[in-house]
Design a protein around this motif. Structure first.
Motif, PDB file in Angstrom:
ATOM      1  N   ASP A  50       0.841  -1.191   0.000  1.00 11.15           N
ATOM      2  CA  ASP A  50       0.000   0.000   0.000  1.00 11.15           C
ATOM      3  C   ASP A  50       0.881   1.248   0.000  1.00 11.15           C
ATOM      4  O   ASP A  50       2.020   1.227   0.493  1.00 11.15           O
ATOM      5  CB  ASP A  50      -0.907   0.023   1.228  1.00 11.15           C
ATOM      6  N   TYR A  52       0.648   5.546   0.775  1.00  8.52           N
ATOM      7  CA  TYR A  52      -0.123   6.682   1.271  1.00  8.52           C
ATOM      8  C   TYR A  52       0.652   7.958   0.954  1.00  8.52           C
ATOM      9  O   TYR A  52       1.790   8.136   1.380  1.00  8.52           O
ATOM     10  CB  TYR A  52      -0.359   6.560   2.783  1.00  8.52           C
ATOM     11  N   THR A  54       0.980  12.189   0.887  1.00  7.01           N
ATOM     12  CA  THR A  54       0.544  13.452   1.485  1.00  7.01           C
ATOM     13  C   THR A  54       1.227  14.609   0.766  1.00  7.01           C
ATOM     14  O   THR A  54       2.325  14.470   0.224  1.00  7.01           O
ATOM     15  CB  THR A  54       0.881  13.528   2.983  1.00  7.01           C
ATOM     16  N   SER A  67      -4.232  14.401   0.496  1.00  7.63           N
ATOM     17  CA  SER A  67      -3.711  13.051   0.710  1.00  7.63           C
ATOM     18  C   SER A  67      -4.474  12.075  -0.174  1.00  7.63           C
ATOM     19  O   SER A  67      -5.590  12.366  -0.628  1.00  7.63           O
ATOM     20  CB  SER A  67      -3.832  12.637   2.180  1.00  7.63           C
ATOM     21  N   SER A  69      -4.616   7.542  -1.076  1.00  2.43           N
ATOM     22  CA  SER A  69      -4.095   6.192  -0.860  1.00  2.43           C
ATOM     23  C   SER A  69      -4.011   5.443  -2.180  1.00  2.43           C
ATOM     24  O   SER A  69      -4.813   5.664  -3.088  1.00  2.43           O
ATOM     25  CB  SER A  69      -4.992   5.430   0.116  1.00  2.43           C
ATOM     26  N   LYS A  71      -2.370   1.525  -4.154  1.00  3.07           N
ATOM     27  CA  LYS A  71      -1.930   0.139  -3.983  1.00  3.07           C
ATOM     28  C   LYS A  71      -1.139  -0.278  -5.217  1.00  3.07           C
ATOM     29  O   LYS A  71      -1.512   0.076  -6.344  1.00  3.07           O
ATOM     30  CB  LYS A  71      -3.121  -0.799  -3.795  1.00  3.07           C
TER      31      LYS A  71
END
Length: 248
Positions: A50, A52, A54, A67, A69, A71
């Motif tokens: 994953d 993440y 920002t 932000s 997310s 994968k």
């Protein structure tokens, strides 16, 4: 500003095995060796993890402005990358990008540079031309931090990459990059609320081994070919295909 996520994500996809370079030949060799180690890990087997992202202004790093997310799934030169409403699939035949909001399917030939004999060379040459002024490698426990600095006026001020020295996994990347490079094409200038430089950080975690499944990267789940014509599968019948390579 979500385009910055896609830009940095694109670098991650193609640059996860790419190095940073420095003016000193010794520094170049050190960073090249680090990236070769990372490349060895990601080439060793099928992986998923994953990501993440920002975004913040350079002078207010603690205030996250955006932000997202994502994968990533990797298996050799094949990968599948999902971030927000955009999904990219790459195999030896095609690169397919799905833009869910626009109901658009972009199809192109795969980037040959991904599987060339020395995938580390292009990034090295590019960063040398950009004007790298220094490279510092430090250790904290089982983590290795590679920090690259650039000359004044370059697109980047700094790039920091954190690696796990035991697993060789990439743990995070932090960029101080010109905000203008992250704007959407239709934006004339950055919003006054943004600094000249932005901080973009990507944190990678939740690493897992992927079971072998060639269908995961198979373009046939998205479209089929009838002669010279590409047609979407029933699952993507609402999508319009845009061909991005000549003589595809």
């Amino acid at each position: 500003m979500n385009k910055y996520m896609l830009l940095i994500g694109a670098w991650l996809v193609t640059g996860i095995t790419s190095p940073a370079a420095a003016q000193s030949g010794q520094d170049v060799e050190k960073v090249m060796q680090v990236m070769k180690e990372v490349q060895g890990f990601y080439s060793a087997g099928s992986q998923s993890f994953d990501i993440y992202y920002t975004y913040s202004n350079e002078h207010a790093p603690g205030m996250v402005l955006d932000s997202l997310s994502g994968k990533m799934e990797l298996s050799g030169d094949d990968y599948r990358y999902i971030i927000g409403n955009t999904e990219t699939i790459h195999n030896k035949h095609y690169t397919v990008v799905l833009f869910e909001e626009d109901m658009l399917m972009y199809v192109a030939k795969p980037d040959s540079s991904v599987s060339q004999a020395n995938p580390l060379l292009p990034m090295q040459e590019s960063l040398e031309r950009t004007g790298v002024t220094g490279c510092e490698i430090t250790y904290k426990g089982n983590q290795k931090l590679v920090r690259i600095s650039f000359k004044e006026g370059a697109p980047y001020k700094h790039i920091a990459i954190t690696l796990d020295t035991l697993s060789k996994r990439l743990l995070s990347m932090r960029y101080v990059i010109k905000t203008a490079l992250l704007m959407d094409a239709q934006d004339v200038a950055p919003d006054p609320g943004y600094d000249e430089y932005a901080i973009v950080q990507a944190v990678l975690n939740n690493y897992k081994q992927l079971p072998v499944d060639e269908r995961r990267f198979d373009e046939k789940q998205f479209f089929s070919r009838e002669g010279n014509e590409l047609k979407t599968t029933p699952a993507y019948k609402e999508y319009k295909i845009f061909v991005g390579s000549p003589n595809l």
